[in-house]
Motif scaffolding. Structure first.
Motif, PDB file in Angstrom:
ATOM      1  N   TYR A  78       0.867  -1.173   0.000  1.00  0.00           N
ATOM      2  CA  TYR A  78       0.000   0.000   0.000  1.00  0.00           C
ATOM      3  C   TYR A  78       0.903   1.223   0.000  1.00  0.00           C
ATOM      4  CZ  TYR A  78      -3.592  -3.253   1.719  1.00  0.00           C
ATOM      5  OH  TYR A  78      -4.462  -4.305   1.876  1.00  0.00           O
ATOM      6  N   LYS A  79       0.671   2.135  -0.906  1.00  0.00           N
ATOM      7  CA  LYS A  79       1.446   3.376  -0.974  1.00  0.00           C
ATOM      8  C   LYS A  79       2.949   3.109  -0.953  1.00  0.00           C
ATOM      9  CE  LYS A  79      -2.173   6.353   0.870  1.00  0.00           C
ATOM     10  NZ  LYS A  79      -3.239   5.597   0.355  1.00  0.00           N
ATOM     11  N   ALA A  80       3.384   2.171  -1.789  1.00  0.00           N
ATOM     12  CA  ALA A  80       4.792   1.859  -2.028  1.00  0.00           C
ATOM     13  C   ALA A  80       5.504   1.192  -0.851  1.00  0.00           C
ATOM     14  CB  ALA A  80       5.562   3.093  -2.479  1.00  0.00           C
ATOM     15  N   SER A  81       4.761   0.632   0.100  1.00  0.00           N
ATOM     16  CA  SER A  81       5.405  -0.013   1.233  1.00  0.00           C
ATOM     17  C   SER A  81       4.523  -1.142   1.761  1.00  0.00           C
ATOM     18  CB  SER A  81       5.666   1.008   2.346  1.00  0.00           C
ATOM     19  OG  SER A  81       6.432   0.431   3.377  1.00  0.00           O
ATOM     20  N   PRO A 105      10.975 -12.801   1.388  1.00  0.00           N
ATOM     21  CA  PRO A 105       9.891 -11.822   1.263  1.00  0.00           C
ATOM     22  C   PRO A 105       8.898 -12.195   0.158  1.00  0.00           C
ATOM     23  CG  PRO A 105      12.067 -10.819   0.831  1.00  0.00           C
ATOM     24  CD  PRO A 105      12.233 -12.294   0.848  1.00  0.00           C
ATOM     25  N   LEU A 106       7.615 -12.010   0.448  1.00  0.00           N
ATOM     26  CA  LEU A 106       6.539 -12.204  -0.537  1.00  0.00           C
ATOM     27  C   LEU A 106       5.653 -10.970  -0.492  1.00  0.00           C
ATOM     28  CD1 LEU A 106       5.265 -15.818   0.308  1.00  0.00           C
ATOM     29  CD2 LEU A 106       7.018 -15.170  -1.350  1.00  0.00           C
ATOM     30  N   PHE A 107       5.591 -10.238  -1.581  1.00  0.00           N
ATOM     31  CA  PHE A 107       4.767  -9.035  -1.648  1.00  0.00           C
ATOM     32  C   PHE A 107       3.811  -9.136  -2.830  1.00  0.00           C
ATOM     33  CE2 PHE A 107       7.025  -5.238   0.579  1.00  0.00           C
ATOM     34  CZ  PHE A 107       7.223  -5.985   1.717  1.00  0.00           C
ATOM     35  N   ILE A 108       2.684  -8.456  -2.698  1.00  0.00           N
ATOM     36  CA  ILE A 108       1.737  -8.349  -3.803  1.00  0.00           C
ATOM     37  C   ILE A 108       1.197  -6.922  -3.842  1.00  0.00           C
ATOM     38  CG2 ILE A 108      -0.234  -9.149  -2.428  1.00  0.00           C
ATOM     39  CD1 ILE A 108      -1.208 -10.544  -5.072  1.00  0.00           C
ATOM     40  N   GLY A 109       1.041  -6.407  -5.059  1.00  0.00           N
ATOM     41  CA  GLY A 109       0.526  -5.055  -5.227  1.00  0.00           C
ATOM     42  C   GLY A 109      -0.360  -4.964  -6.446  1.00  0.00           C
ATOM     43  N   GLY A 110      -0.989  -3.848  -6.591  1.00  0.00           N
ATOM     44  CA  GLY A 110      -1.899  -3.640  -7.711  1.00  0.00           C
ATOM     45  C   GLY A 110      -1.197  -3.528  -9.051  1.00  0.00           C
ATOM     46  N   THR A 111       0.019  -2.998  -9.042  1.00  0.00           N
ATOM     47  CA  THR A 111       0.766  -2.818 -10.288  1.00  0.00           C
ATOM     48  C   THR A 111       2.234  -3.157 -10.065  1.00  0.00           C
ATOM     49  OG1 THR A 111       1.492  -0.534  -9.938  1.00  0.00           O
ATOM     50  CG2 THR A 111      -0.723  -0.838 -10.865  1.00  0.00           C
ATOM     51  N   LEU A 116       9.900  -2.624  -6.398  1.00  0.00           N
ATOM     52  CA  LEU A 116      11.105  -2.430  -5.588  1.00  0.00           C
ATOM     53  C   LEU A 116      10.801  -2.182  -4.108  1.00  0.00           C
ATOM     54  CD1 LEU A 116      13.256  -0.367  -8.087  1.00  0.00           C
ATOM     55  CD2 LEU A 116      13.471  -2.790  -7.492  1.00  0.00           C
ATOM     56  N   SER A 117       9.541  -2.301  -3.732  1.00  0.00           N
ATOM     57  CA  SER A 117       9.185  -2.060  -2.332  1.00  0.00           C
ATOM     58  C   SER A 117       9.857  -3.060  -1.390  1.00  0.00           C
ATOM     59  CB  SER A 117       7.663  -2.084  -2.146  1.00  0.00           C
ATOM     60  OG  SER A 117       7.137  -3.320  -2.574  1.00  0.00           O
ATOM     61  N   ILE A 118      10.138  -4.263  -1.855  1.00  0.00           N
ATOM     62  CA  ILE A 118      10.858  -5.228  -1.016  1.00  0.00           C
ATOM     63  C   ILE A 118      12.237  -4.669  -0.675  1.00  0.00           C
ATOM     64  CG2 ILE A 118      11.968  -7.499  -0.962  1.00  0.00           C
ATOM     65  CD1 ILE A 118       9.578  -8.552  -2.616  1.00  0.00           C
ATOM     66  N   ASP A 119      12.932  -4.177  -1.689  1.00  0.00           N
ATOM     67  CA  ASP A 119      14.293  -3.686  -1.483  1.00  0.00           C
ATOM     68  C   ASP A 119      14.349  -2.339  -0.778  1.00  0.00           C
ATOM     69  OD1 ASP A 119      15.606  -5.881  -2.666  1.00  0.00           O
ATOM     70  OD2 ASP A 119      15.159  -5.084  -4.661  1.00  0.00           O
ATOM     71  N   TYR A 120      13.393  -1.455  -1.060  1.00  0.00           N
ATOM     72  CA  TYR A 120      13.487  -0.101  -0.535  1.00  0.00           C
ATOM     73  C   TYR A 120      12.674   0.171   0.720  1.00  0.00           C
ATOM     74  CZ  TYR A 120      16.102   1.031  -4.700  1.00  0.00           C
ATOM     75  OH  TYR A 120      17.057   1.054  -5.681  1.00  0.00           O
ATOM     76  N   PRO A 124      15.471  -2.482   4.519  1.00  0.00           N
ATOM     77  CA  PRO A 124      16.122  -1.635   5.517  1.00  0.00           C
ATOM     78  C   PRO A 124      15.597  -1.858   6.943  1.00  0.00           C
ATOM     79  CG  PRO A 124      15.605  -0.353   3.567  1.00  0.00           C
ATOM     80  CD  PRO A 124      14.924  -1.688   3.404  1.00  0.00           C
ATOM     81  N   VAL A 125      14.291  -2.068   7.079  1.00  0.00           N
ATOM     82  CA  VAL A 125      13.719  -2.329   8.398  1.00  0.00           C
ATOM     83  C   VAL A 125      14.243  -3.662   8.931  1.00  0.00           C
ATOM     84  CG1 VAL A 125      11.574  -2.796   9.665  1.00  0.00           C
ATOM     85  CG2 VAL A 125      11.652  -0.951   7.976  1.00  0.00           C
ATOM     86  N   LEU A 126      14.246  -4.687   8.081  1.00  0.00           N
ATOM     87  CA  LEU A 126      14.709  -6.000   8.528  1.00  0.00           C
ATOM     88  C   LEU A 126      16.198  -5.988   8.843  1.00  0.00           C
ATOM     89  CD1 LEU A 126      12.741  -8.389   6.140  1.00  0.00           C
ATOM     90  CD2 LEU A 126      12.035  -7.390   8.322  1.00  0.00           C
ATOM     91  N   ALA A 127      16.973  -5.233   8.077  1.00  0.00           N
ATOM     92  CA  ALA A 127      18.417  -5.135   8.340  1.00  0.00           C
ATOM     93  C   ALA A 127      18.672  -4.548   9.720  1.00  0.00           C
ATOM     94  CB  ALA A 127      19.092  -4.296   7.257  1.00  0.00           C
ATOM     95  N   SER A 128      17.853  -3.590  10.134  1.00  0.00           N
ATOM     96  CA  SER A 128      18.019  -2.996  11.462  1.00  0.00           C
ATOM     97  C   SER A 128      17.722  -4.005  12.567  1.00  0.00           C
ATOM     98  CB  SER A 128      17.122  -1.769  11.620  1.00  0.00           C
ATOM     99  OG  SER A 128      15.777  -2.152  11.817  1.00  0.00           O
ATOM    100  N   MET A 129      17.087  -5.114  12.185  1.00  0.00           N
ATOM    101  CA  MET A 129      16.743  -6.165  13.137  1.00  0.00           C
ATOM    102  C   MET A 129      17.661  -7.377  13.007  1.00  0.00           C
ATOM    103  SD  MET A 129      12.661  -5.852  12.581  1.00  0.00           S
ATOM    104  CE  MET A 129      12.274  -7.074  13.817  1.00  0.00           C
TER     105      MET A 129
END
Length: 183
Positions: A78-81, A105-111, A116-120, A124-129
């Motif tokens: 949703y909204k690029a994230s 990671p498994l993501f799904i979006g409308g388009t 690139l939302s997985i990478d961007y 980064p959030v998972l790396a901080s963990m």
């Protein structure tokens, strides 16, 4: 035997993401692996919103993640994230709660625009963990999953051939990585 946890960040029980998760569960079961599923939206909303680190439900979910060798993190975009409910749960995991885990990671979006939302947004959030080891993620678009409701009232998901191949490859890579670690 390796332990796999799937974290679903979908706020919607009828999400096409569930078709991806069901497919991954089936492929892992064919390899004698039984992943456990954490559906974040089923955790107490008040505990998520108020960041209740001592919630019994949150502690139980965190214990599952802690005991896992691999974590599949699934979310609609949703909204690029990834979803806010997923972020609320990730915030309640220990700071290094993903250290040493294999992440899929498994993501799904409308388009395809948010591919690139997985990478961007997620990595980064998972790396901080503490997450460092990823297998190939899968980004799908809604059009790759046909959702129908059967006469029994159950939702059925038909995945495109391309998506089936990519999910199968990701599961295969995850299993190979787990086998390497087990040696």
């Amino acid at each position: 035997m390796s332990k796999i946890i799937i974290i679903s960040g979908s706020p919607n029980a009828s999400s096409r993401l569930n078709g991806m998760i069901q497919f991954v569960q089936q492929k892992l079961a064919e390899r004698n692996l039984s992943p456990e599923l954490i559906t974040v939206v089923s955790l107490p909303a008040e505990d998520l919103v108020q960041a209740n680190f001592n919630s019994p439900a949150i502690l139980a979910a965190n214990a599952l993640v802690d005991s896992a060798d691999a974590v599949v993190i699934a979310s609609p975009v949703y909204k690029a994230s990834f979803t806010g409910v997923l972020k609320a749960y990730l915030d309640l995991l220990p700071q290094k709660g993903l250290d040493g885990k294999i992440i899929a990671p498994l993501f799904i979006g409308g388009t395809i625009a948010h591919m690139l939302s997985i990478d961007y947004s997620l990595k980064p959030v998972l790396a901080s963990m503490g997450a460092k080891h990823y297998v190939s993620g899968v980004y799908a678009v809604d059009a790759q999953i046909n959702r129908t409701q059967g006469a029994d009232g159950e939702l059925h998901f038909d995945l495109s051939e391309d998506l089936i191949l990519r999910l199968g490859d990701s599961v295969g890579e995850l299993v190979r990585e787990l086998e390497i670690r087990a040696k």
